[in-house]
Scaffold this motif. Structure first.
Motif, PDB file in Angstrom:
ATOM      1  N   HIS A 175     -15.486  -1.703  91.433  1.00  0.00           N
ATOM      2  CA  HIS A 175     -15.467  -3.116  91.049  1.00  0.00           C
ATOM      3  C   HIS A 175     -15.000  -3.279  89.597  1.00  0.00           C
ATOM      4  CE1 HIS A 175     -17.136  -5.731  94.155  1.00  0.00           C
ATOM      5  NE2 HIS A 175     -18.077  -4.861  94.447  1.00  0.00           N
ATOM      6  N   GLU A 185     -20.904 -14.349  97.979  1.00  0.00           N
ATOM      7  CA  GLU A 185     -20.753 -12.919  97.704  1.00  0.00           C
ATOM      8  C   GLU A 185     -20.585 -12.039  98.934  1.00  0.00           C
ATOM      9  OE1 GLU A 185     -24.900 -13.739  96.169  1.00  0.00           O
ATOM     10  OE2 GLU A 185     -24.818 -11.553  96.016  1.00  0.00           O
ATOM     11  N   ASN A 188     -17.800 -10.343 101.942  1.00  0.00           N
ATOM     12  CA  ASN A 188     -16.593  -9.529 101.769  1.00  0.00           C
ATOM     13  C   ASN A 188     -15.321 -10.354 101.942  1.00  0.00           C
ATOM     14  OD1 ASN A 188     -16.220  -9.810 104.537  1.00  0.00           O
ATOM     15  ND2 ASN A 188     -17.062  -7.805 105.027  1.00  0.00           N
ATOM     16  N   GLY A 189     -15.459 -11.593 102.327  1.00  0.00           N
ATOM     17  CA  GLY A 189     -14.294 -12.455 102.456  1.00  0.00           C
ATOM     18  C   GLY A 189     -13.514 -12.257 103.746  1.00  0.00           C
ATOM     19  N   GLY A 190     -14.006 -11.419 104.633  1.00  0.00           N
ATOM     20  CA  GLY A 190     -13.269 -11.129 105.866  1.00  0.00           C
ATOM     21  C   GLY A 190     -13.794 -11.893 107.060  1.00  0.00           C
ATOM     22  N   ASN A 222     -15.771 -10.843 109.183  1.00  0.00           N
ATOM     23  CA  ASN A 222     -17.211 -10.589 109.312  1.00  0.00           C
ATOM     24  C   ASN A 222     -17.982 -10.938 108.037  1.00  0.00           C
ATOM     25  OD1 ASN A 222     -16.127  -8.350 107.933  1.00  0.00           O
ATOM     26  ND2 ASN A 222     -17.893  -7.087 108.467  1.00  0.00           N
ATOM     27  N   THR A 227     -16.899 -11.994  95.676  1.00  0.00           N
ATOM     28  CA  THR A 227     -17.014 -12.126  94.214  1.00  0.00           C
ATOM     29  C   THR A 227     -16.839 -10.742  93.605  1.00  0.00           C
ATOM     30  OG1 THR A 227     -19.406 -11.935  94.425  1.00  0.00           O
ATOM     31  CG2 THR A 227     -18.494 -14.161  94.292  1.00  0.00           C
ATOM     32  N   GLU A 228     -15.670 -10.163  93.854  1.00  0.00           N
ATOM     33  CA  GLU A 228     -15.384  -8.822  93.370  1.00  0.00           C
ATOM     34  C   GLU A 228     -15.344  -8.787  91.840  1.00  0.00           C
ATOM     35  OE1 GLU A 228     -13.678 -10.473  95.674  1.00  0.00           O
ATOM     36  OE2 GLU A 228     -14.243  -9.362  97.469  1.00  0.00           O
ATOM     37  N   ASP A 278     -10.489  -3.789 101.335  1.00  0.00           N
ATOM     38  CA  ASP A 278      -9.513  -4.729 101.863  1.00  0.00           C
ATOM     39  C   ASP A 278      -8.580  -5.208 100.739  1.00  0.00           C
ATOM     40  OD1 ASP A 278      -8.888  -6.593 104.238  1.00  0.00           O
ATOM     41  OD2 ASP A 278      -9.165  -8.002 102.584  1.00  0.00           O
ATOM     42  N   ARG A 316      -9.789  -8.095  98.740  1.00  0.00           N
ATOM     43  CA  ARG A 316     -10.886  -7.800  97.810  1.00  0.00           C
ATOM     44  C   ARG A 316     -10.294  -7.221  96.528  1.00  0.00           C
ATOM     45  NH1 ARG A 316     -16.608  -5.960 100.005  1.00  0.00           N
ATOM     46  NH2 ARG A 316     -17.034  -7.354  98.253  1.00  0.00           N
ATOM     47  N   ASN A 328     -13.885  -6.124 113.824  1.00  0.00           N
ATOM     48  CA  ASN A 328     -13.913  -7.217 112.852  1.00  0.00           C
ATOM     49  C   ASN A 328     -14.510  -6.830 111.508  1.00  0.00           C
ATOM     50  OD1 ASN A 328     -12.726  -9.130 114.491  1.00  0.00           O
ATOM     51  ND2 ASN A 328     -14.671  -9.779 115.394  1.00  0.00           N
ATOM     52  N   ILE A 349     -14.316  -5.543 107.996  1.00  0.00           N
ATOM     53  CA  ILE A 349     -13.278  -5.203 107.012  1.00  0.00           C
ATOM     54  C   ILE A 349     -13.800  -4.215 105.962  1.00  0.00           C
ATOM     55  CG2 ILE A 349     -12.153  -7.461 107.306  1.00  0.00           C
ATOM     56  CD1 ILE A 349     -12.940  -7.884 104.255  1.00  0.00           C
TER      57      ILE A 349
END
Lengths: 374, 374, 374, 374
Positions: free
Chosen positions: A324, B41, B43-45, B47, B85-86, B320, B323, C315, C317
């Motif tokens: 990160h 927060e 992973n934005g994917g 899932n 929120t990387e 990803d 990310r 699904n 990521i």
């Protein structure tokens, strides 16, 4: 003597073709190479084998030119690799060379020194004795560089051993009380001892003033010129010192600044100012080529917030905290420099202010500066 | 009318306590809330369930104040969340309110408009017809905002549906030729159609000039004011428009700039200049509080390099690509602003220059500006 | 001829010390080595460099014994590595040797054959022509192995090239219509063509019956003896065939079974039964050493469910689907065998039933069987 | 009383529609629900919010039927969720109900009991005192279940609080000597105390025989009926006890077995044998429906090897060790049962043999057994 810097790209962690070309065309003489510092595209963790892969290929390449086994070369030429090119960061390596040159220059120029200590006893890793051993190696590297005043040192890279699970178990069996309960903790303690060692070696701290409990305990104690990496692949302390010295000549010079936190933009601009680069939002195309190497240490703030706002780096089990922070600080520094070939390394305990870190930059002096200097 | 902006922090994705306090103290009236834009927060994917969790809690909170079922509220108040929120990014949400105010101001002020389209037919997702439907919703939102000239629009956020594996299979069964072969590709195509739709809606492109093959095909075609997110959780197109209008009053104003690439530092400084903030390396403490919302779209360069240097974001199967890019660009923008509450969203196809993206900022005018305006 | 199998452990992906010891003690003669199949501890993706690292070290080791450059050796000795030792899986490699032996045995014994095709034209990758070229190489490897009946072949490992982003762009520039839109898709299509190629080579399918649209289109078409890996590191098709032949002697034999889905426990027990191992829940200590190599292909069910229950592999990521499936199927197979040195590889398109895969096992015959055979 | 078990699927972590249908159709009465145990598809770490999301939706659903605030319900109905459905595992939840039934049965039937302790003082977390408090709650839950002999208890699920970074800092400020140096370590210590507490509560260990240093120190001390989860979301110890009792009636029964390591296939078969299921490789379709709930605890072997072969779970910084082990053991158990709805939870310190764990299964007795019983 004159320092030469070659910043080279790699297509993958086994690719040393850029250096091979320079060696073949005699643009670089293998004998002049004194250290390599680079970023490979692994994850930067214990299971990052891109560092070993690259080192292996590099030493095998040098073996052909130096008629010395690769395994021996690895013990006298520091090859410091930081895994993890998160975000915009570009895999690259910087070859630091020392070439003969006529007489000393009139103004201080980039000086490079290296040193290797004796192997560190496992029971001493992460202790004051470890720091003391590193301090001695730092002084040897400073002497090797021919730097006269400790204030002229701007960056000290140390590679130092740590304990593995197996070593921890062996120590425990002998009754040695352990400071670290895991390999990861041992790495952090070794980095802490390394930072203290550099501080002592450079005269910033007094050996008497440090103790074992300060390691990962007192983060007010730090050294803004220390960049420490710890790994199982080394047995002794390897040190590379970068500074300025009148004994060296050539257009290169180095400067550094502490970073107060992960978004300390001023520190980046300040170090560029120290190097005589004109103020700008992003370094302009005209001056960008003068910047030859950018070295950064950074750390996710252990208190969980940056300038009062919560960050989530420490609690994410999908992305390692160091991945990160390298991505974020790398994006910031690359943005100011306008170049993504930035060395950003995590694990900055006691290496710069707590929650921050440091930045060091090697650049060519402007033509004008050269004249002014004379 | 006057726009009010509340930028609030969350302790976790289920935490809406900051807004609850404002509602309870009547600092905010639930009826004034017209949209929410935030970062959670996850992973934005696909899932990432932090978006659904937060939306659920938020709508349940508003239900208590508005006597309207949460499920209905979700269909008329856009709640646009970007997961991830990387790096230094801090989870937060911005509540956009529209409050009554005396007469129009003498100078243009921040204007907010929203619109919802009819549900999009699955077979049309990612096509010119999809873009056309979004264009109509954009025009409706501009009208809702009371913005007279399209040039005064600075940011259009669209949430638009995509195909799931199940929907793709159902379509294939009916013999419809498919443009996308996976849910992920469908999301990308939907974002492409969304960007084209905003361009058409704002008059930047002519509907006749666009066609299906441009989507993810011709990256020279883009809109620097379009921020598109695509997800299975919506059936119709939700639009939030931000611009400036003389029909609105108050101290807030909005500006935007395209970002040419992921390290386009100038774009960030330029948009701050557009807002009347004085030139500086990092926004100073005095002016920082004037910045109320920062919205960024970014994308890992699909050609695999940034300014000629290879990046590794697209080939990393551990992190990803989105990310990666959010962390890097987030670090850069947070560094300039001096604040880590930045909305950075990935998936920026046709939303700004290829390999870059865009930045929009809402800020308070300086007192002096206000005077000058009068 | 007699086949010898050495299953060796590695401490890290650069560790070939186990083979080095066998070579030094002459327990293995370098000239007898005909193929290597192994698992390294990378992530198994495009950015997994543990495969290249191990291959590099292995070929450098063999170079010393064979007086042939490592780069040449890599072109005639297949080194098939699958990255990813998720869950209980243990990094290891199996060295397949062919040694001289007196006369043919009375009962069929393990036979090994290899073949390399001409380089595959980029425009043909993933097409019927690609499959045809692989089919020819399979027949050459079967002949090399001296296997007379195609039914006696039990496992065919193919390494085949794929397109990179750069190659895709180059093809597109020449106007060739592309079947794949990304490197990942090209790898999947290449694996599909490989499976069809093995089916044709073994006479399971007729060349006339296959076409380009079946690749990743008709999953009812599959080959339960094909294990295909695709990568940018090879230019031609490399084939290793394992079967039983009366021309070979020795105690080893091979068998295989298709796996209907990821929890097809019966398939694992059935293949052990085929090899003459007595029925048991877990292979007992007495018989475990008879099992010398376990090879598995597996795939997350593309329909998103296993026996009617939703799975989440496709699904996620954070963890690549292939990492998920290797961990799960590896746990199951290791549990039955009682040993974690299992080769489990993902990407099983058309290699066994859709959503399942295949298992092949090399084992020593029981002493009794040997007698019965005579 | 009679225990009823409903194993329900979820489409995503916010989906409680399956239970909602049962409540609406009165197939389940909300008042009968005494505990919920389930698997959600998060990452299982500190930043897994799928547990909170599901709990929130579940309690909101029950609130409508029980006229009691969701926040109160969460304090009296244990909802134990384990995040992480790696590999083949399927997200699902098991609703445990207690319904009125005529007279006690002639043979012991599944009995369910729950208990909540007082809040645990932060300074005591992970100590003997913590274990003592849990032991008392276990005894209360056993009494609540009406189980007369401690040997009839087969599974004790405990949710117990841990220290956060903030709580650790607060304790340190008060001068309390800390056993744990991070939130993660505190969670592990809390789980250790929980396992010891269950052992004491069930009479397996004597309170006098345990001490603070055993926690994460002496792994020979373990309890094969304890399944502990630790999290910041609870303040007190929540206990669910499953056993068999003649005071209960109905066809259900529960059994358990320790697992010696991660590939202890025999343990799985043994527990099925305990439940009267006929020996088979995979549970056959006829008997599969009799299996109603499978509960497993597992742990990556801390010594880095399984049956002498190195595993890589502990050194992978891309996939959390607990995600690795859940995927592998989940694959194995699902393979034997023939069903992927398996509760597999990591963090099994002192919960079963070191490097192994435990398995408990609830099943319907066969009709024949029922008869025999009578």
């Amino acid at each position: 003597m004159r320092a030469e810097i070659h910043r080279l790209s790699m297509a993958h962690p086994g690719d040393v073709s850029a250096l091979a070309s320079l060696l073949q065309s005699r643009a670089v003489h293998a004998r002049s190479i004194c250290a390599i510092i680079g970023k490979t595209e692994g994850n930067g963790g214990v299971n990052d084998f891109t560092r070993g892969y690259f080192t292996d290929r590099l030493m095998t390449l040098l073996e052909r030119y130096l008629n010395e086994p690769a395994t021996m070369l690895a013990k006298r030429i520091p090859c410091v690799l930081s895994g993890g090119t998160e975000g915009v960061l570009s895999p690259h390596y910087t070859v630091l060379c020392r070439v003969d040159a006529d007489g000393p220059g009139s103004i201080p120029a980039l000086a490079i020194g290296t040193a290797f200590s004796e192997p560190t006893e496992h029971a001493l890793i992460g202790t004051k004795a470890h720091a003391q051993s590193i301090a001695a190696a730092v002084r040897a590297a400073v002497a090797d560089a021919g730097i006269e005043a400790m204030d002229d040192v701007h960056f000290v890279q140390v590679k130092t051993p740590c304990l593995t699970s197996a070593r921890l178990a062996a120590l425990q069996a002998t009754g040695v009380p352990l400071k670290a309960s895991s390999a990861g903790q041992s790495m952090a303690r070794a980095r802490a001892a390394g930072a203290m060692g550099v501080a002592v070696g450079l005269g910033e701290m007094n050996l008497d003033a440090i103790n074992d409990d300060m390691m990962l305990g007192d983060f007010a104690a730090y050294c803004s010129r220390a960049s420490i990496s710890s790994g199982v692949e080394v047995d002794c302390n390897e040190v590379v010192v970068l500074g300025n010295s009148r004994r060296w000549t050539g257009p290169l010079t180095v400067a550094h600044r502490p970073m107060q936190d992960a978004i300390d933009l001023d520190a980046i601009h300040d170090v560029l100012g120290d190097l005589g680069l004109p103020p700008s939002r992003q370094v302009g195309a005209l001056h960008r080529d003068r910047i030859r190497c950018v070295l950064v240490k950074a750390e996710p703030d252990r208190r969980g917030a940056i300038r009062g706002q919560r960050h989530t780096m420490l609690n994410d089990i999908d992305i390692d905290p160091q991945r990160h922070i390298r991505g974020a600080v790398g994006g910031l520094v690359a943005g100011v420099i306008g170049d993504t070939r930035i060395f950003v390394s995590g694990g900055a305990e006691h290496q710069g202010p707590d929650g921050g870190g440091l930045i060091a930059v090697i650049a060519e002096r402007a033509a004008q500066q050269e004249l002014t200097g004379e």
